[in-house]
Design a protein around this motif. Structure first.
Motif, PDB file in Angstrom:
ATOM      1  N   TYR A 339       0.813  -1.214   0.000  1.00 52.22           N
ATOM      2  CA  TYR A 339       0.000   0.000   0.000  1.00 52.22           C
ATOM      3  C   TYR A 339       0.849   1.269   0.000  1.00 52.22           C
ATOM      4  O   TYR A 339       0.414   2.327  -0.451  1.00 52.22           O
ATOM      5  N   ILE A 401     -10.427   6.440  12.010  1.00 50.43           N
ATOM      6  CA  ILE A 401      -9.452   5.484  11.475  1.00 50.43           C
ATOM      7  C   ILE A 401     -10.165   4.238  10.955  1.00 50.43           C
ATOM      8  O   ILE A 401      -9.832   3.715   9.878  1.00 50.43           O
ATOM      9  N   SER A 402     -11.160   3.768  11.698  1.00 49.86           N
ATOM     10  CA  SER A 402     -11.917   2.594  11.274  1.00 49.86           C
ATOM     11  C   SER A 402     -12.654   2.859   9.959  1.00 49.86           C
ATOM     12  O   SER A 402     -12.687   2.003   9.063  1.00 49.86           O
ATOM     13  N   HIS A 405     -10.205   2.717   7.162  1.00 47.39           N
ATOM     14  CA  HIS A 405      -9.848   1.330   6.857  1.00 47.39           C
ATOM     15  C   HIS A 405     -10.936   0.646   6.034  1.00 47.39           C
ATOM     16  O   HIS A 405     -10.633  -0.125   5.118  1.00 47.39           O
ATOM     17  N   ARG A 406     -12.182   0.927   6.356  1.00 47.16           N
ATOM     18  CA  ARG A 406     -13.278   0.322   5.581  1.00 47.16           C
ATOM     19  C   ARG A 406     -13.262   0.802   4.127  1.00 47.16           C
ATOM     20  O   ARG A 406     -13.700   0.086   3.235  1.00 47.16           O
ATOM     21  N   LYS A 409      -8.167   2.607   3.077  1.00 46.45           N
ATOM     22  CA  LYS A 409      -7.092   3.577   3.229  1.00 46.45           C
ATOM     23  C   LYS A 409      -6.341   3.341   4.539  1.00 46.45           C
ATOM     24  O   LYS A 409      -6.910   2.896   5.536  1.00 46.45           O
ATOM     25  N   ARG A 410      -5.067   3.711   4.520  1.00 42.56           N
ATOM     26  CA  ARG A 410      -4.212   3.643   5.709  1.00 42.56           C
ATOM     27  C   ARG A 410      -3.993   5.050   6.246  1.00 42.56           C
ATOM     28  O   ARG A 410      -3.885   6.003   5.474  1.00 42.56           O
ATOM     29  N   GLY A 443      -5.851   2.024  16.257  1.00 45.09           N
ATOM     30  CA  GLY A 443      -5.840   1.618  14.853  1.00 45.09           C
ATOM     31  C   GLY A 443      -4.888   2.338  13.949  1.00 45.09           C
ATOM     32  O   GLY A 443      -4.852   2.045  12.734  1.00 45.09           O
ATOM     33  N   ASP A 445      -1.974   3.280  11.588  1.00 41.05           N
ATOM     34  CA  ASP A 445      -1.180   2.334  10.805  1.00 41.05           C
ATOM     35  C   ASP A 445       0.320   2.560  10.941  1.00 41.05           C
ATOM     36  O   ASP A 445       1.079   1.610  11.093  1.00 41.05           O
ATOM     37  N   ALA A 719      -6.006  -2.489  -1.794  1.00 43.02           N
ATOM     38  CA  ALA A 719      -6.653  -3.361  -0.802  1.00 43.02           C
ATOM     39  C   ALA A 719      -7.719  -4.269  -1.390  1.00 43.02           C
ATOM     40  O   ALA A 719      -8.035  -5.300  -0.804  1.00 43.02           O
TER      41      ALA A 719
END
Length: 862
Positions: A339, A401-402, A405-406, A409-410, A443, A445, A719
């Motif tokens: 990534y 952040i969650s 991630h969904r 993305k980081r 969370g 990264d 991803a």
């Protein structure tokens, strides 16, 4: 607080990028207080006994000494001990107490290295950071000043004579001298030796003013940035009415080069010997940067066995051998997770949670690839120091952040670390661990360690704050995420605000993504950043140099924005960035800016197999992802330019760094062979300098005739899609066979170090004078967790000159159909669907089969 403390044996310490295994000690030869260890046929260690004896443990700088060994025997001759291997011999006095008289001869008995000759020359550096290049160099008749490229003309030897000294150039043997009949300081042989004699007058912080003996009223300076060194009296005033005694441009540092800061030698030098030193020699703690038990000094680091400990590389002129030995000894660069090679958005800006989420969504709705979103320092209370989240901006950081991630993305946070104590004191270790791990708990990264100019990590003596800070953030990340690759971004140690000022520490390359600092947006800055990225890969094994694409500060024209983006998308790390006064968001610039970002980023995503395979090669060999042409073509002087480069072996890119109104064409050097303009299809013969026509939506991008380029499917991040199918973009030659490889692993874990990865080889061979093309896809070699077991393939064959059509396609012995995609000048190169800008394309699709089954396709042309 949870720590995943690893259990270490006495001979294994994990520090930085690899596990350093020193259990198989190399053969040793001891005389007096000196130990000689031939580590291989091309590397030898010479060590003085320390307070605790000779050192066999891995140290901060040296991770691994077990790199093959060499057959060796000891003899005595004329009061010297000689340790002889088939390739070299080390000579040192019997019962030596130091290394001062050590020297090395080659197999023919010729002296190729001695300690005194390696140490006596040094660069002379100006204190003024805005000097436009503050290092003395011998330009011929005059003393020049420029950025230090570590060439011999920048190196000087100090020869003392009483209270005065002479400065002698390594490349020319010339002296620096002052002649009142010249406007600038001279290089050469003066009429009177006193003209070449100098004295240092302390100016603070390790710098001094240089006073001439023949003309003692005069001091050297570069206040006017003329490109040559000038001289004036102390009472001379500048434009701000400041006398010379207050000018940093008249302050110079004269000191021997640090032996733990070295550029790798010029690839074309045919280097016979090159040295580094493990100094200061510190042995890291078995607790790494986890808090050690109370009462242990320096968090368990052993800093009490320092002694002279040098390593001499003897590559016999082979730059690849030297580079391989260097990374084996000092450590490999961490292979980044996939990534990190995707798109990044970065801005020094006080985002709100809603604004940040909406910006990420905007990339998606506009079909612009994005993998990494940077929240600069405003994520915290006060926006500068500490680890408390600013809940006025981010009411629910964990949810932000969650949500990212969904969306695939980081998230990375910038950290300007405010020290609580010295880096290895318990208070600082506890504070830093608590802060960094606390954000990992929700969370985060990875971290961007941002060296602060005014306050920062306080490192152990002799190690730069940039490098020890990288170690800290890497160590905490590795311990918190024991199964992930430890990714960090940090300041490049040696480039300040885009200016190359000094070599990096010999351990710095272990830490993956390194950033060139706060740069400006003008054309010269873009040119400098191209040079920096190429330079860092050649003179230090730094594969992932990151620039602020667009510049940290400054307005951009549409043309400048497009050129920054085009360079960034064809470099290892693409990170749009600015500070809060500007934005680099693609949709905020005039046409065709957004289209350029979208099209070039989508092309980059298709080229990820090429970039990732090159990244793996770097981990194995230390060779750069952006290859300066002389790495492959050392016999050509034109190949040394730092403003064009190869991606892999078969794609050549010459970024544009000047406005088209001034330079409507881009001059570049093509290596030998036939090269195809990827945008126009024009075929050019290489081995010479050519000119490429320019327009804003294309760049000088060439592909070697006789190449096969593996491409990934179209994707907006790394991803969501597997690499299926893989498209082989084939540029056939009637004369030249092509080879390539595809490297794969799980993209995230460290399992690749244990061999859990896969490689697939391809070849493309012309037969019958180019009338038949034989394409082979070998069975995959290796496996890893959750790897694809089956894959389909697509061959896109660029129609060769003189070919009308295809008469037959045999795939694994069976005749199959094909289709023609006509030339489409509106498309981008390296496409996996529809047409191509350079010409017609023959498309052949192979059905899904096991990756462990070889495939063969024979194409007959008419």
């Amino acid at each position: 607080m949870t720590y995943n403390l690893q259990k270490f044996s006495a001979s294994i310490l994990i520090i930085g990028a690899i596990a350093a295994v020193c259990s198989a000690a190399p053969k040793s030869f001891i005389t007096g207080d000196v130990r000689i260890q031939p580590l291989s046929e091309t590397l030898v260690r010479m060590e003085v006994r320390g307070p605790k004896g000779f050192e066999d443990r891995p140290t901060f700088h040296i991770q691994n000494r077990d790199i093959g060994g060499a057959e060796a025997e000891k003899s005595a001759e004329n009061g010297n001990i000689i340790v002889k291997t088939p390739a070299y011999s080390v000579h040192i006095p019997q019962n030596a107490g130091n290394l001062d008289k050590a020297y090395i001869t080659d197999s023919a008995g010729r002296k190729i290295w001695s300690k005194d000759s390696d140490e006596e020359y040094f660069p002379i550096e100006c204190r003024w950071p805005n000097s436009g290049g503050g290092f003395f160099y011998d330009s011929g008749k005059l003393l020049g000043h420029a950025e230090n490229e570590d060439a011999d003309k920048f190196l000087w030897k100090k020869e003392s004579s009483g209270n005065w000294f002479i400065l002698k150039n390594k490349a020319t043997g010339d002296y620096i001298y002052l002649d009142k009949d010249e406007d600038f300081v001279c290089c050469g042989k003066p009429s009177s030796i006193k003209q070449a004699q100098w004295q240092q007058e302390p100016a603070g912080r390790g710098f001094a003013r240089l006073k001439n003996r023949a003309h003692p009223k005069y001091y050297l300076h570069i206040e006017n940035k003329e490109g040559f060194v000038e001289y004036d009296t102390k009472d001379t005033k500048n434009d701000t009415d400041t006398p010379l005694t207050g000018w940093h441009s008249a302050n110079w540092r004269l000191e021997k080069k640090s032996r733990n800061r070295r550029y790798l030698p010029e690839p074309t030098e045919k280097t016979k010997a090159w040295m580094i030193a493990d100094e200061p020699r510190y042995v890291p703690s078995r607790w790494e940067y986890n808090p050690a038990p109370e009462g242990l000094k320096n968090n368990g680091w052993d800093m009490s066995n320092n002694a002279e400990d040098i390593y001499v590389f003897l590559p016999q002129g082979n730059w690849k051998r030297l580079r391989q030995d260097f990374i084996e000894l000092t450590g490999r660069t961490n292979l980044v997770p996939l990534y990190a090679l995707g798109g990044w958005d970065s801005r020094y800006y006080a985002y709100t949670q809603k604004y940040a989420v909406n910006k990420i969504k905007k990339y998606q709705t506009r079909d612009i690839p994005l993998d990494v979103f940077v929240v600069d320092t405003d994520w915290r209370v006060g926006a500068s120091i500490g680890y408390d989240i600013n809940k006025k901006l981010f009411p629910d950081m964990e949810k932000f952040i969650s949500d990212a991630h969904r969306m695939g993305k980081r998230i990375v946070f910038n950290d300007h670390p405010e020290p609580q104590a010295e880096a290895l004191e318990r208070e600082e270790v506890n504070y830093r661990n608590k802060g960094l791990r606390g954000l990992f708990d929700i969370g985060l990264d990875f971290w961007w360690f941002d060296r602060n100019w005014h306050t920062c990590i306080i490192p152990p003596d002799g190690i730069a704050k940039e490098v020890f800070g990288m170690y800290i953030y890497d160590a905490v990340t590795r311990d918190y995420y024991p199964h992930r690759r430890p990714l960090i971004m940090a300041n490049y140690d040696g480039i300040d605000h885009g200016k190359i000022n000094r070599p990096s520490n010999i351990a710095a390359h272990r830490y993956s993504i390194q950033w060139t600092g706060d740069t400006r947006s003008h054309w010269n800055s873009l040119k400098d950043e191209i040079r920096n990225a190429v330079f860092a890969g050649v003179y230090g094994p730094f594969p992932y140099l990151s620039t602020d694409v667009g510049g940290h500060m400054g307005d951009l024209t549409t043309e400048q924005y497009c050129r920054w983006v085009q360079f960034g998308t064809l470099s290892p790390i693409f990170r749009l960035h600015s500070n809060h006064r500007w934005t680099r968001a693609p949709w905020t610039y005039d046409d065709p800016s957004e289209s350029v970002v979208r099209r070039f980023m989508q092309m980059r995503m298709r080229l990820l197999p090429v970039l990732y395979t090159a990244a793996r090669e770097n981990w194995e060999t230390g060779e750069p992802i952006m290859k300066r042409c002389d790495l492959l073509y050392p016999e050509f002087e034109e190949a040394k330019t730092n403003h064009q480069y190869l991606i892999g072996d078969n794609i050549l890119f010459a970024p544009v760094y000047e406005p088209m109104k001034d330079s409507p064409k881009r001059s570049l050097w093509l290596p030998p062979g036939e090269w195809i303009n990827a945008f126009t299809g024009e075929v050019l013969e290489g081995g010479k300098t050519v000119s490429a026509e320019l327009n804003l939506e294309t760049v000088p991008l060439f592909v070697r005739s006789g190449s096969v380029i593996p491409l990934a499917p179209n994707m907006l991040d790394t991803a969501k899609k597997p690499w299926d199918p893989i498209t082989l973009d084939i540029y056939p030659s009637s004369k030249t066979a092509a080879k390539a490889q595809l490297y794969e692993d799980d993209r995230m874990s460290r399992d690749y170090k244990q061999g859990f990865c896969r490689e697939t080889a391809f070849s493309c061979k012309p037969e019958n004078g180019g009338k038949v093309l034989d394409v082979k896809i070998s069975e995959a070699d290796g496996t890893f967790q959750n790897s694809l077991k089956e894959r389909s393939w697509k061959l896109r064959i660029h129609k060769p000159e003189g070919v009308k059509t295809i008469s037959r396609v045999l795939a694994d012995g069976k005749q199959i159909s094909w289709q023609l995609e006509e030339k489409d000048s509106a498309k981008m190169p390296f496409a996996v669907e529809a047409g191509s800008p350079d010409g017609d394309i023959f498309v052949i699709t192979l059905p899904k089969e096991s990756v462990y089954q070889s495939r063969n396709v024979k194409i007959t042309f008419e």
